[in-house]
Design an enzyme around this catalytic site. Structure first.
Site, PDB file in Angstrom:
ATOM      1  N   HIS A 199      -4.939  -9.216   3.858  1.00 24.15           N
ATOM      2  CA  HIS A 199      -3.584  -9.151   4.861  1.00 24.15           C
ATOM      3  C   HIS A 199      -4.262 -10.290   5.766  1.00 24.15           C
ATOM      4  O   HIS A 199      -3.770 -10.593   6.968  1.00 24.15           O
ATOM      5  CB  HIS A 199      -3.126  -8.302   4.346  1.00 24.15           C
ATOM      6  N   ARG A 200      -5.272  -9.772   6.427  1.00 23.89           N
ATOM      7  CA  ARG A 200      -5.514  -9.242   7.977  1.00 23.89           C
ATOM      8  C   ARG A 200      -6.085 -10.339   8.102  1.00 23.89           C
ATOM      9  O   ARG A 200      -6.383 -11.123   8.805  1.00 23.89           O
ATOM     10  CB  ARG A 200      -6.849  -7.990   8.129  1.00 23.89           C
ATOM     11  N   ASP A 254     -10.406  -2.522  12.485  1.00 23.84           N
ATOM     12  CA  ASP A 254      -9.114  -3.401  11.468  1.00 23.84           C
ATOM     13  C   ASP A 254      -8.851  -4.506  12.425  1.00 23.84           C
ATOM     14  O   ASP A 254      -8.785  -5.777  12.509  1.00 23.84           O
ATOM     15  CB  ASP A 254      -8.223  -2.355  11.050  1.00 23.84           C
ATOM     16  N   LYS A 303       0.686  -6.296   1.661  1.00 22.50           N
ATOM     17  CA  LYS A 303      -0.353  -4.528   2.103  1.00 22.50           C
ATOM     18  C   LYS A 303       0.265  -4.192   3.030  1.00 22.50           C
ATOM     19  O   LYS A 303       0.636  -3.236   2.997  1.00 22.50           O
ATOM     20  CB  LYS A 303      -1.915  -5.400   2.132  1.00 22.50           C
ATOM     21  N   GLU A 320     -11.388  -4.921   1.846  1.00 15.46           N
ATOM     22  CA  GLU A 320      -9.941  -5.696   1.185  1.00 15.46           C
ATOM     23  C   GLU A 320     -11.141  -6.400   0.554  1.00 15.46           C
ATOM     24  O   GLU A 320     -11.001  -6.632  -0.719  1.00 15.46           O
ATOM     25  CB  GLU A 320      -8.631  -5.994   1.496  1.00 15.46           C
ATOM     26  N   ASN A 326      -4.709  -2.139  -3.891  1.00  8.39           N
ATOM     27  CA  ASN A 326      -6.224  -2.091  -3.379  1.00  8.39           C
ATOM     28  C   ASN A 326      -5.370  -0.783  -2.357  1.00  8.39           C
ATOM     29  O   ASN A 326      -6.295  -1.815  -1.345  1.00  8.39           O
ATOM     30  CB  ASN A 326      -6.057  -3.483  -2.940  1.00  8.39           C
ATOM     31  N   ASP A 351       0.582  -1.461  -0.011  1.00 13.92           N
ATOM     32  CA  ASP A 351      -0.019   0.254  -0.252  1.00 13.92           C
ATOM     33  C   ASP A 351       0.909   1.348   0.374  1.00 13.92           C
ATOM     34  O   ASP A 351       0.840   2.224  -0.627  1.00 13.92           O
ATOM     35  CB  ASP A 351      -1.209   0.461   0.511  1.00 13.92           C
ATOM     36  N   ARG A 359     -15.410  -8.857   4.389  1.00 17.66           N
ATOM     37  CA  ARG A 359     -14.643  -9.079   5.559  1.00 17.66           C
ATOM     38  C   ARG A 359     -15.733 -10.059   7.108  1.00 17.66           C
ATOM     39  O   ARG A 359     -15.415 -11.149   7.370  1.00 17.66           O
ATOM     40  CB  ARG A 359     -14.232  -8.551   6.856  1.00 17.66           C
ATOM     41  N   GLN A 387     -12.721   7.146   5.049  1.00 17.22           N
ATOM     42  CA  GLN A 387     -11.305   7.406   4.554  1.00 17.22           C
ATOM     43  C   GLN A 387     -12.406   8.465   3.690  1.00 17.22           C
ATOM     44  O   GLN A 387     -10.936   9.516   3.202  1.00 17.22           O
ATOM     45  CB  GLN A 387     -11.198   6.570   3.390  1.00 17.22           C
TER      46      GLN A 387
END
Ligand code: DC
Length: 673
Positions: free
Chosen positions: A413-414, A319, A439, A347, A95, A52, A350, A174
């Site tokens: 990634h998470r 997150d 990421k 992403e 992404n 990122d 989730r 964001q």
């Protein structure tokens, strides 16, 4: 074991040690952009190096910003005072939401021509609310794909001079971050009004704090209205340090809480401006013991050893809350994580991804549009069948299953980092596509391995009748470890094949049979598909049949997961031919135990006689030599001393001496707890 497709994390026993976190993604990308927009040069230290941030760095360079890397994590960025040198560019942003949204706003309020696009998932993540707000300010933005989603084409703005715009706050914070960071590029005073409940407020705190460091103070009324006054301009603060990533800290805090600790995390603490540090409060509510200083935290498991379920509004830690979903597996009771609708536009979706994968490891999961409810295993820790392992007393977390096909990670990634924690269940965990962690944390699995201690394995390999079985069994008894006689698995499979009429040369049928048979060891007893197997397992014929099928690659593959299942707390002693080289390459101690063929034939003769079975020394010697040559010459996993293995020739030793030798070597090598 690592490959491009998956990583196998061994079953974990404990977690302790110290890690230094990589820099925060959110802070890195905000500072990089602000430094690019500012007047003056900014030296940014401890920048996160990941996909990122690479996207942001690439974009800034493409826009003509001078970005000079002066150390592994240090960059010198010379700002453009809001006017990018290149006013016609095509930006590929992967992404990276933290690059896409703020760059959209900054470029849309300039007078250039730009296209912004990303990976397919980025094109499914909404951006319409931000685009609407920017259009109200005079931006000329077209959707080149679907209305409301990237990719975008931006044309020079025709600024309207309006003093007020509205933006939704309940889809992604964001949008507000992006608008606020771009407003100092205008020459007028603008107030942004937030419509709907503002989610993820701590991320807005980060934005405001970073803008403040670059000299722009945003006036605000609570969380409803934010004003940037005319004449606000970004000025470089000179040097900036990026804090450690608080979201990444969550995996290590969780590891310490589940795996005992103490686990110290350096890079974030009580002085942090990142909202995700409040993950620590959630973990405390679950019973973890956490102490912290200005930029460090240290975590231990609850004194009782048991984590408790929680019911929590997670809007402020969207997150890090994903990590709680996996910690819930280890907690007593049902955990509910609420107000997490934003998970659906990250992403991946989730909530759906988490529910699917948690169910794969055996959890009971309920999902709603904005919540997830997970029932841990500790409340119902009885009544499940014995797995591999020699009559182990299983703890409740051993109910966590390792789905053979692995945990899917959805390019998120998470998801990958979260499910590494499930390896604290008894079975270890296979994580598919682990490289998605790049990421935000490319080194994640290596760092995780450094502070987690796997269930230790002692691998004892050697030729037939070298005494390795007896030695391994005694070492296991002395240490209170489980014992795996891998040769018995090959013998049992050969026996099962003979019983069901499968030819010993039919590789595919044998592999299928291997996946099907149920094997159970209990003390001296061996059970195959529910019936006890007697001396027939120990005959020379059974050994020869085993040796034959053991040369077939598909058979070896099929028996691999059965062997891994024996690796359970507190430890395993495994004997065979390829324990060190293939099955448990990360074993703590590797011994290659051998003796002359004559000595082995003598020992086998005595053993068989003791069991009242027929035996002939000359025939035994011939058998052993034939088996040695087949086992050493086969192309797959041939019998050989592994590189790290210690050679122990027992020709002149008795069993007790060999056992003492192995135990002494283990004392030198065993992990210190
Ligand atoms: O150790 P044992 O004699 O019970 O093993 C029987 C056969 O099984 C042996 O000849 C080779 C094969 N074997 C193997 O290939 N790999 C193992 N890890 C264990 C046994």
């Amino acid at each position: 074991m690592t490959s491009h497709e998956f990583i196998d994390i061994p079953p974990l026993l404990s977690a302790h040690g110290t890690i230094t976190l990589p820099g925060s993604k959110s802070i890195s990308n905000r500072i990089l952009l602000l430094a690019a927009l500012a007047q003056g040069t900014t030296e940014i230290r401890d920048v996160l190096i990941s996909d990122d941030t690479e996207r942001m760095l690439d974009a800034l360079r493409t826009l003509g910003v001078s970005v000079e890397q002066f150390s592994t994590t240090g960059f010198r960025v010379t700002g453009c005072c809001g006017q990018f040198a290149n006013n016609d560019a095509n930006l590929l942003l992967g992404n990276a939401g933290t690059a896409f949204r703020p760059l959209t706003a900054a470029l849309a309020l300039s007078d250039g021509h730009y296209t912004l696009s990303g990976v397919p998932r980025m094109h499914e993540r909404p951006i319409g609310d931000l685009v609407e707000a920017l259009r109200a300010l005079g931006a000329n933005i077209d959707y080149t794909g679907n209305e409301g989603y990237p990719p975008l084409e931006i044309f020079p703005a025709t600024l309207t001079g309006v003093g007020k715009v509205a933006v939704r706050g309940d889809v992604s914070s964001q949008f507000l971050t992006a608008l606020l960071m771009a407003l100092p590029l205008l020459n007028s005073t603008v107030t942004v009004e937030v419509i709907g409940e503002l989610i993820s407020k701590p991320y807005i705190e980060i934005t405001l704090a970073m803008m403040g460091r670059f000299g722009v103070i945003v006036q605000r009324e609570g969380w409803c209205s934010f004003t940037v006054v005319a004449g606000s301009r970004y000025m470089s603060p000179g040097v900036m340090y990026v804090e450690g990533d608080a979201s990444s800290a969550s995996y290590f805090l969780a590891a310490g809480a589940i795996g005992g600790g103490p686990l110290r995390i350096e890079g974030v603490g009580s002085d942090s401006i990142q909202g995700d540090v409040r993950f620590a409060d959630a973990l405390r509510q679950m019973g973890a013991r956490i102490v912290q200083g200005a930029n460090w935290m240290e975590v231990c498991a609850p004194l009782s050893g048991k984590l408790r379920a929680i019911d929590m509004d997670c809007n402020h830690i969207p997150d890090a809350a994903m990590t709680l979903a996996v910690v819930a597996l280890f907690a007593e009771g049902t955990t509910t994580l609420r107000n997490i609708a934003s998970w659906r536009v990250k992403e991946t979706d989730r909530i759906a991804a988490m529910a699917t994968e948690l169910r794969k490891v055996g959890a009971t999961v309920e999902e709603g549009s904005d919540f997830i409810r997970i029932t841990g295993f500790r409340i119902q820790d009885s009544g499940f069948s014995k797995g591999g392992g020699s009559g182990s007393s299983l703890n409740p977390v051993s109910r966590i299953l390792n789905p053979g096909s692995g945990i899917d990670t959805y390019d998120d990634h998470r998801m990958a980092m979260c499910f590494s924690l499930a390896a604290f269940g008894a079975q270890g965990m296979r994580i598919n596509d682990p490289t998605c962690v790049a990421k935000t944390f490319p080194e994640y699995f290596a760092v995780f391995a450094r502070v987690t201690q796997a269930v230790p394995v002692i691998a004892i390999d050697g030729p037939s009748a070298s005494g390795k079985g007896t030695v391994a069994q005694r070492v296991a008894d002395t240490l209170g470890y489980h014992y795996l006689d891998s040769g018995a698995l090959y013998r049992l499979l050969a026996l099962a094949a003979q019983r069901s009429g499968v030819l010993l040369s039919d590789e595919s049928a044998l592999a299928k049979l291997a996946a099907k048979i149920e094997i159970c060891f209990s003390g001296e007893e061996v059970w195959l598909d529910g019936t006890q197997v007697g001396n027939e397992l120990r005959t020379e014929e059974a050994g020869a049949a085993a040796s034959k099928i053991a040369a077939l690659p598909k058979v070896r593959d099929a028996l691999l997961s059965k062997q891994h299942a024996f690796r359970r707390a507190p430890g395993l002693v495994a004997d065979g031919r390829d324990m060190a080289s293939v099955v448990f390459p990360d074993s703590v101690l590797q011994v290659f135990l051998t003796a002359s063929a004559q000595a082995r034939a003598d020992r086998r003769y005595k053993q068989l006689k003791q069991k009242g079975m027929d035996a002939n020394i000359a025939a035994l010697l011939q058998d052993i030599e034939a088996r040695d040559s087949r086992d050493t010459q086969r192309s797959v996993a041939p019998l050989q001393q592994a590189t790290g293995a210690i050679l122990l020739d027992t020709t002149a030793l008795n069993i007790g001496q060999a056992v003492d030798f192995v135990l002494a070597q283990y004392q030198l090598k065993r992990p210190k707890n």
